[in-house]
Design an enzyme around this catalytic site. Sequence first.
Site, PDB file in Angstrom:
ATOM      1  N   ALA A   1      59.233 -37.212 -31.556  1.00 57.41           N
ATOM      2  CA  ALA A   1      58.453 -38.437 -31.761  1.00 57.41           C
ATOM      3  C   ALA A   1      57.758 -38.308 -33.113  1.00 57.41           C
ATOM      4  O   ALA A   1      57.112 -37.300 -33.387  1.00 57.41           O
ATOM      5  CB  ALA A   1      57.421 -38.589 -30.657  1.00 57.41           C
ATOM      6  N   LYS A   2      57.909 -39.321 -33.949  1.00 56.60           N
ATOM      7  CA  LYS A   2      57.223 -39.298 -35.249  1.00 56.60           C
ATOM      8  C   LYS A   2      55.835 -39.882 -35.009  1.00 56.60           C
ATOM      9  O   LYS A   2      55.573 -41.074 -35.239  1.00 56.60           O
ATOM     10  CB  LYS A   2      58.032 -40.111 -36.279  1.00 56.60           C
ATOM     11  CG  LYS A   2      57.572 -39.906 -37.713  1.00 56.60           C
ATOM     12  CD  LYS A   2      58.584 -40.522 -38.675  1.00 56.60           C
ATOM     13  CE  LYS A   2      58.030 -40.668 -40.075  1.00 56.60           C
ATOM     14  NZ  LYS A   2      57.635 -39.434 -40.735  1.00 56.60           N
TER      15      LYS A   2
END
Length: 306
Positions: free
Chosen positions: A158-159
């Site tokens: 997940a960014k």
Amino acid sequence: MAFPRTDSIWMNGRQVPWDKATVHVLSHVIHYGSCLFEGIRCYKLPDGSGVFRLRDHVERLFDGCAIYRMKVPYTRSEIETAILETIRANHMEACYIRPFVYRGYESLGVDPTPCPIDAAVAVWSWGDYLGKEAVEKGVDVMVSTWRRMAPDTLPMLAKAGANYMNSQLIKVEALANGYAEGIALDTDGMISEGSGENIFLVRKGTIYTPPLTSAILEGITRRSILQLASDLSLPVVEERLPREMLYIADEVFFAGTAVEIIPVRSVDRVPVGRGVRGEMTSLLQAEFSAITSGRKPDRHHWLTRV
Ligand code: PMP
């Protein structure tokens, strides 16, 4: 670097003037890093502009939201449209695009669920991330004393805004020690990635890069390089890499939206190869920029016309 301001930013469905695109200081995101974001490049082409791998970036944004159980109040195609509209509204040709989804203003408990899920898209012009010279000459980097997150702590696929507190430790330590960038290891001591880019090594004609299990963000530039290497019949191995590979590699380079492809010329003051940009690095840089500048056909349909 000061912001090269543009006219407007898309916020929750409408274009808002740059100066009015603000949030309350008690928004959840400000206190707890509750945000998923993307960095995308739009390239100038001979006959217009093209956004690089728009669908893949928006997919990663939504994947990050799914990991955090955040239901985005827009569809993927609405966010893609918002991105294209924001580029047009600001009359940009080449630019950097920052879409983000965040927990807004409602309450400040750790529980984010009472807070609204807001979304925005900004664009601005952004040149060479580590300087123009670095593209040819390369950068000097250090192995960070900070590690990437353990897999059961913060999810690296997940960014998320919060992940970048770790990136900031890596980056600031490197700068304080006179390096352009830091390379983080994972919690097993294997090579992970830079503070904001993936890493590749070349040794005896083979390209190596750490796998998703080495606490990396699955970079879209990384994915593109794997594709280009396959197109050019260059051998690539995705496997866990011990730190010392950095000191015996013939070439090392970083890959990411901001840096694109950039050679590393030394690690911990040990020159990489002959200390100059390597052959495979040049080849991949040339192929990547031929496609993103429109000099070669967009054979993988990576560019969405604005
Ligand atoms: N790793 C990290 C930690 C990053 O911040 C980035 C930049 N988004 C990358 C890798 C490269 O990803 P991409 O090629 O999708 O920009």
